[in-house]
Motif scaffolding. Structure first.
Motif, mmCIF file in Angstrom:
data_model
loop_
_atom_site.group_PDB
_atom_site.id
_atom_site.type_symbol
_atom_site.label_atom_id
_atom_site.label_comp_id
_atom_site.label_asym_id
_atom_site.label_seq_id
_atom_site.Cartn_x
_atom_site.Cartn_y
_atom_site.Cartn_z
ATOM 1 N N ASN A 191 24.148 -18.122 -9.563
ATOM 2 C CA ASN A 191 24.554 -18.330 -8.237
ATOM 3 C C ASN A 191 23.268 -18.117 -7.389
ATOM 4 N N LYS A 192 22.243 -17.817 -7.992
ATOM 5 C CA LYS A 192 21.005 -17.244 -7.517
ATOM 6 C C LYS A 192 20.292 -18.391 -6.446
ATOM 7 N N ASP A 193 20.113 -19.459 -7.135
ATOM 8 C CA ASP A 193 19.670 -20.589 -6.200
ATOM 9 C C ASP A 193 20.274 -21.102 -4.749
ATOM 10 N N TRP A 226 32.568 -18.875 0.583
ATOM 11 C CA TRP A 226 33.993 -18.500 0.824
ATOM 12 C C TRP A 226 34.458 -17.178 -0.004
ATOM 13 N N LEU A 227 33.620 -16.993 -1.375
ATOM 14 C CA LEU A 227 33.773 -16.038 -1.940
ATOM 15 C C LEU A 227 33.307 -14.625 -1.400
ATOM 16 N N THR A 228 32.033 -14.997 -0.814
ATOM 17 C CA THR A 228 31.401 -13.873 -0.108
ATOM 18 C C THR A 228 32.229 -13.377 1.100
ATOM 19 N N GLU A 229 33.147 -14.123 1.894
ATOM 20 C CA GLU A 229 33.858 -13.644 2.979
ATOM 21 C C GLU A 229 35.046 -13.048 2.437
ATOM 22 N N LEU A 230 35.682 -13.584 1.102
ATOM 23 C CA LEU A 230 36.931 -12.804 0.569
ATOM 24 C C LEU A 230 36.391 -11.643 -0.036
ATOM 25 N N TYR A 231 35.406 -11.487 -0.514
ATOM 26 C CA TYR A 231 34.876 -9.948 -1.127
ATOM 27 C C TYR A 231 34.805 -8.934 0.097
ATOM 28 N N LEU A 232 34.127 -9.521 1.158
ATOM 29 C CA LEU A 232 33.814 -8.292 2.214
ATOM 30 C C LEU A 232 35.043 -8.034 2.821
ATOM 31 N N ASN A 233 35.975 -9.017 2.909
ATOM 32 C CA ASN A 233 37.392 -8.637 3.567
ATOM 33 C C ASN A 233 38.123 -7.472 2.700
ATOM 34 N N TRP A 234 38.226 -8.069 1.309
ATOM 35 C CA TRP A 234 38.831 -7.103 0.384
ATOM 36 C C TRP A 234 38.294 -5.808 0.409
ATOM 37 N N LEU A 235 36.772 -5.777 0.535
ATOM 38 C CA LEU A 235 36.066 -4.627 0.405
ATOM 39 C C LEU A 235 36.501 -3.670 1.561
ATOM 40 N N LEU A 277 34.083 -22.088 -9.600
ATOM 41 C CA LEU A 277 32.470 -22.053 -9.190
ATOM 42 C C LEU A 277 31.786 -22.036 -10.836
ATOM 43 N N SER A 278 32.121 -21.456 -11.619
ATOM 44 C CA SER A 278 31.513 -21.302 -12.921
ATOM 45 C C SER A 278 31.720 -22.690 -13.602
ATOM 46 N N ASN A 279 32.623 -23.506 -13.110
ATOM 47 C CA ASN A 279 32.648 -24.808 -13.998
ATOM 48 C C ASN A 279 32.344 -25.915 -13.501
ATOM 49 N N LEU A 280 31.409 -25.596 -12.163
ATOM 50 C CA LEU A 280 30.815 -26.658 -11.389
ATOM 51 C C LEU A 280 29.437 -27.115 -12.000
ATOM 52 N N LYS A 281 29.016 -28.329 -11.844
ATOM 53 C CA LYS A 281 27.691 -28.744 -12.366
ATOM 54 C C LYS A 281 26.544 -28.347 -11.450
ATOM 55 N N PRO A 282 25.262 -28.088 -12.092
ATOM 56 C CA PRO A 282 24.354 -27.964 -11.005
ATOM 57 C C PRO A 282 24.112 -29.044 -10.008
ATOM 58 N N SER A 283 24.414 -30.125 -10.151
ATOM 59 C CA SER A 283 24.262 -31.442 -9.035
ATOM 60 C C SER A 283 25.355 -31.163 -8.107
ATOM 61 N N GLU A 284 26.534 -30.511 -8.321
ATOM 62 C CA GLU A 284 27.387 -30.269 -7.327
ATOM 63 C C GLU A 284 27.298 -29.055 -6.298
ATOM 64 N N GLU A 306 31.612 -3.490 -7.578
ATOM 65 C CA GLU A 306 30.826 -3.825 -8.799
ATOM 66 C C GLU A 306 30.976 -5.289 -9.004
ATOM 67 N N LYS A 307 32.233 -5.873 -9.211
ATOM 68 C CA LYS A 307 32.514 -7.475 -9.275
ATOM 69 C C LYS A 307 31.451 -8.041 -8.263
ATOM 70 N N PHE A 308 31.797 -7.480 -6.847
ATOM 71 C CA PHE A 308 30.622 -8.270 -5.767
ATOM 72 C C PHE A 308 29.377 -8.406 -5.929
ATOM 73 N N ARG A 309 28.849 -7.136 -6.609
ATOM 74 C CA ARG A 309 27.514 -7.005 -6.688
ATOM 75 C C ARG A 309 27.128 -7.983 -7.907
ATOM 76 N N THR A 310 27.715 -8.043 -9.202
ATOM 77 C CA THR A 310 27.770 -9.047 -10.241
ATOM 78 C C THR A 310 27.907 -10.357 -9.655
ATOM 79 N N PHE A 311 28.814 -10.584 -8.673
ATOM 80 C CA PHE A 311 28.476 -11.957 -8.125
ATOM 81 C C PHE A 311 27.200 -12.211 -7.412
ATOM 82 N N LEU A 312 26.794 -11.329 -6.741
ATOM 83 C CA LEU A 312 25.553 -11.844 -5.904
ATOM 84 C C LEU A 312 24.159 -11.783 -6.820
#
Length: 974
Positions: A532-534, A494-503, A477-484, A521-527
């Protein structure tokens, strides 16, 4: 002789390259097209020098772009490679059978030593043309020279070390004096410092190298056929010129540290690689009987600078008994071995032969190979031909070797500018980490590759490594371009779903508490990540659904706060009866619309805190929008709770100085309902000017009447100037209040009298208090006893108001006497006026013949004039000129009109045949009209003296010079 450095590619040579980079390498499962990684240009590119020597080449040395070769028996050829067209030939001048055994050229290319097979040594400096014999060196066959790179110069070698065939090491110094070059011997001294031995006794000193380490420490490397010696010691600062005797003296009684190998070539040779000019060597390669000892040089070590040593055995086709290597040269990643008919390049990383170059038999046997350390060029010669190798992009395939050695960091370092190669390295590193169960590291590497996303994801899913899968998705995700945007949305969801399952899994396991907190803390940092805001904002509905499906209200609130969806946050707190938290959110983010929406709910439960929050918002809140919440609240609340609503309304009125009628009306209603005492004070404070009152007077009157607040109603009547109604209502409350209302219409005496009569009638008829009625007479001067008498009943005796009647009669007598006095004064005044008029008729003034006009200063009697009582005299025309500009416009127009009429009456008749009677009649009328006109003109012009009257007073602020004529007047004075 043709130029010896005109280079051309030998069309006849056969070059067999075994470099791995020449193969076509396909990149499976990547985003790069399968193609050749390098052009077909060998790393070691050979070129033959266009030079045919007149005699056979005995020896060749090169350093700092200075090339020297020995030709035949007695010729020495020197060439500055910067000026290849200017070769320099020097004759050795030897008549005997002596031959050149070896030549040694220092690092600057200035000092050349020529060792002869007769155990003699010659010296030639670059700046001179004549060879000089070194007498002190005679009797020694020179095998090696260790140059001093730290103290040497173009005219002085500094202390150097010399190795002989008998194992002796000598220290020497050669100096050239420019003034008297041949008056003294160039060799300053030549003294023995050490002898190298093997198990059989002294052995030839094959190589010598001097290096300086840290803190003044020197390292001297010396080799024999089978041994490599190291001498380590410090030379005191300031004594470097005295040489290296002190270092060797330490080892006078015992051998220094050395490495020994059993096999023997009959000689050995050591080569060094120096990455930059004037820097220390970084690696070495020692060619000896058992192979090549390769390692790096570590100058921080105390006793030995040799580090990371390894022995690379010779390739299988090299038999030291038949075709043993002749010379060795070291580059950054390879060492080159010179054989009689070929050159082999061996990689120092894996010991593999990567390059082999065969030479034709017609060139003869290869004699020697050397490298110019300053320009990194390799020279090879036979007795007939000279070749030169250029090293081109030597590190092109190093990444592949490091990759095969699992040294991935180094591999990535050497292909960081080649994305197709870097992708291969990352894929190999990822696979290596996966095989070794280092799943997180594998995920980080896979995320940087161009491998198929689905394959990698399934690989971690099959291995049941959700944490590694999350790491892979995060990096991807961090390597994706803004246009993608589509890919970003997929990975984010998908990451949100995985984080929620893991938590959810970790939350149910108390032993994993720390891991749960870390993951949360990682999940909150991700959110909350700005990157990822937009995406999260655009897909917040899906994220809310995921959070709701997992029942994670905590993160739902956290996510809503990040998305600034405070309405959802406040609603959540209200649903869970967390009213204080809801109010805190409102107070923290200060959103007016949210206050309007949630205040009706919050004020039902925490009224005081809500009002405090409203007050803290100040003018940002429109109190009109909060009135519905207050109305609903006040209708169902107690008096004490209504006080909170009153507190906020008072804040709006008195602090914010609100002028909205709805706010003032609502405050009035609250006062009328719960605080009647505050009601009257509020009305009085609002004033009596209807234009400055912000509440609705009619509404206020109706409200006060409904609640029976009569005094407030009286005040409102007074503001509305309904004084009769005010007095009528006031009489029901208090007579004094009615009296204060009766005096308000100051400009209408008739109304005041009427109001006071109302009060008097009330006092007499309702209260039946004669004394108070008499007090009303004294309070209002407009009332007389005769006005009040009709209100009294017939049975009232005169004793109750005798005093009032007497006072009234006395007032009438005084008024009659005053009128008489005024009449007498008027009679006397009329008499004096008649006397003054008679006196003015008989008054005259005398004018002397010499009198002059006060305006033009010419004789007065020459023209018609005016005489004023003050004594000023003016010609008619002078007075007219002075008065006219100061007259009002209408008088100026009237004066002009009168002057025209006067001029018309003075013209003689044009008809000479008029009847006599008619002419007489006309003349009489003309004289009468003319006198009247002149009188009118006099009234305007001679109304007052122009110097003593009001005209002079009114003209006091006028300038002496007319502004329109100021410039003209100023120029006349220059």
């Amino acid at each position: 002789m043709a130029s010896i450095l005109d280079e051309y590619e030998d069309s006849l040579h056969r070059s067999v390259s075994v470099q791995q980079s020449h193969a076509s390498v396909g990149i499976p499962h990547s985003g790069y097209v399968s193609a050749r990684l390098e052009k077909e240009t060998p790393i070691f590119n050979k070129q033959r020098i266009d030079f045919t020597p007149p005699e056979k080449i005995n020896s060749l040395v090169v350093s700092s772009n200075q090339l020297c070769m020995s030709l035949g028996k007695d010729t020495l050829l020197r060439i500055d490679l910067g000026k290849p067209d200017e070769p320099n030939q020097v004759e050795l001048g030897r008549k005997d059978e002596a031959k050149v055994y070896k030549m040694f050229l220092d690092h600057t290319g200035s000092h050349l030593l020529i060792a002869l097979n007769t155990s003699e040594c010659l010296y030639l400096n670059r700046s001179v043309q004549k060879v000089r014999a070194l007498s002190r060196w005679k009797g020694h066959l020179i095998e090696s020279v260790g140059w001093n790179k730290f103290l040497g110069s173009e005219t002085n070698t500094g202390p150097i070390l010399v190795g002989t065939s008998q194992g002796q090491i000598y220290e020497a110094e050669i100096s050239v004096s420019e003034g008297s070059l041949f008056s003294t011997n160039p060799d300053q001294y030549f003294r023995q410092v050490y002898t190298l031995e093997e198990e059989s006794g002294p052995a030839p000193v094959c190589c010598l190298e001097i290096e300086r380490g840290l803190e003044g420490k020197f390292f001297i490397i010396a080799t024999t056929r089978k041994r490599l010696f190291q001498f380590v010691g410090k030379v005191p600062e300031g004594t470097e010129q005295q040489g290296f005797s002190s270092i060797f003296a330490v080892h006078a009684d015992h051998l220094p540290s050395f490495r020994e190998f059993p096999a023997n070539l009959g000689f050995s040779e050591i080569a060094f690689y120096t990455p930059k000019l004037r820097s220390n060597p970084r690696s070495f390669a020692w060619m000896m009987g058992n192979g090549v000892l390769y390692g790096t040089l570590d100058y921080s070590r105390p006793d030995s600078i040799l580090s990371d040593e390894k022995v690379w055995v010779y390739p299988p086709d090299i038999d030291i008994t038949v075709n043993k290597p002749i010379s060795i040269v070291l580059t950054q990643f390879h060492f080159l071995l010179l054989l009689p008919d070929r050159v082999k390049a061996v990689c120092t990383l894996n010991g593999q032969v990567v390059f082999q170059d065969l030479f034709l038999e017609k060139f003869g046997s290869l004699t020697r190979m050397i490298k110019d350390p300053t320009v990194q060029q390799i020279w090879i010669h036979t007795e007939k031909v000279v070749f030169r190798y250029h090293v081109q992009r030597e590190s092109r395939d190093v990444w592949k070797m490091y990759m095969n050695m699992n040294k991935f960091d180094l591999a990535k370092e050497y292909c960081k500018d080649r994305p197709e190669c870097l992708d291969i390295v990352l894929a190999k590193e990822a696979e290596h980490c996966f095989q070794n169960k280092r799943y997180l590291d594998s995920a980080k590497c896979y995320a940087l590759t161009q491998n198929y996303f689905e394959e990698i994801a399934l690989k971690f899913i099959e291995a049941k490594q959700e944490e590694a899968l999350m790491e892979f998705l995060i990096k991807k995700l961090s390597n994706l371009k803004p246009s993608e945007k589509t890919q970003t949305t997929l990975l984010t969801t998908w990451l949100t779903e995985l984080y929620l399952n893991w938590l959810g899994i970790l939350q149910g396991d108390p032993s994993q508490r720390n891991l749960y907190l870390d993951t949360r803390e990682k999940f909150r940092t991700f959110l909350s990540s700005p990157k990822n805001k937009d995406c999260l904002f655009n897909n917040r509905a899906s994220i809310y659904e995921l959070l709701a499906s997992h029942g994670d209200t905590e993160h739902m609130v956290y996510f809503a706060v990040i998305m600034q969806d405070y309405e959802r946050v406040v609603a959540h707190h209200c649903q869970h009866d967390e009213y204080d938290e809801a109010l805190n959110v409102l107070s923290r983010h200060r959103d007016e619309k949210l206050f309007y929406k949630f205040s009706p709910v919050l004020i039902q439960h925490i009224p005081k805190k809500v009002v405090d929050a409203w007050i803290s918002m100040g003018s940002r809140l429109d109190a009109r929008n909060l009135i519905p919440a207050l109305v609903n609240y006040s209708q169902s609340a107690s008096t004490q709770q209504i006080n909170e609503a009153i507190r906020y309304m008072e804040f709006c009125v008195y602090q914010l100085e609100e002028t909205q009628q709805a706010i003032h009306n609502y405050l009035l209603s609250l006062y009328a309902l719960c605080r009647p005492d505050s009601l009257l004070s509020y009305l009085e404070q609002a004033g009596t000017n209807p234009n400055r009152i912000h509440y609705d007077l009619k509404y206020a009157l109706r409200l006060c009447a409904e609640h029976g607040h009569h005094r407030a109603c009286v005040h409102i009547y007074k503001v509305m100037e309904l004084y009769e109604e005010a007095v009528d209502l006031a009489l029901q409350v208090d007579v004094d209040l009615a009296k204060s209302c009766a005096d308000l219409p100051e400009d209408d005496e008739e109304l005041r009298k009427k109001l006071w009569l109302k009060i008097a009638r009330h006092v007499v008829q309702e209260e039946k208090d004669v004394k108070k009625a008499m007090a009303c007479l004294s309070s209002c001067a407009l009332l007389k006893i005769e006005d009040v008498l009709p209100f009294f009943p017939d049975f009232v005796t005169i004793d109750h108001f005798k005093e009032a009647i007497c006072n009234s009669l006395e007032d009438y007598n005084k008024h009659i006497e005053e009128l008489k006095r005024e009449m007498e004064e008027a009679t006397q005044s009329a008499k004096r006026i008649r006397e003054d008029i008679q006196e003015m008729r008989n008054k005259y003034g005398s004018v002397e013949p010499q009198e002059k006009c006060a305006a033009c200063d010419f004789p007065l009697l020459n023209r018609p004039f005016y005489l004023f009582l003050c004594g000023h005299m003016f010609h008619y025309d002078c007075l007219l000129q002075a008065v006219f500009p100061n007259l009002p416009a209408y008088k100026q127009a009237k004066l002009e009109d009168l002057q025209k009429k006067l001029a018309a009456t003075s013209q003689p008749s044009k008809s000479h045949h008029r009847p006599k009677d008619a002419d007489t009649i006309s003349l009489g009328k003309g004289q009468q009209s003319r006198e009247q006109i002149k009188a009118d003109i006099d009234d305007i012009v001679a109304a007052e003296c122009v110097y003593c009257g009001e005209l002079m007073i009114r003209s006091i602020d006028k300038p002496f010079i007319d502004p329109q004529k100021y410039e003209e007047e100023m120029q006349s004075w220059l």
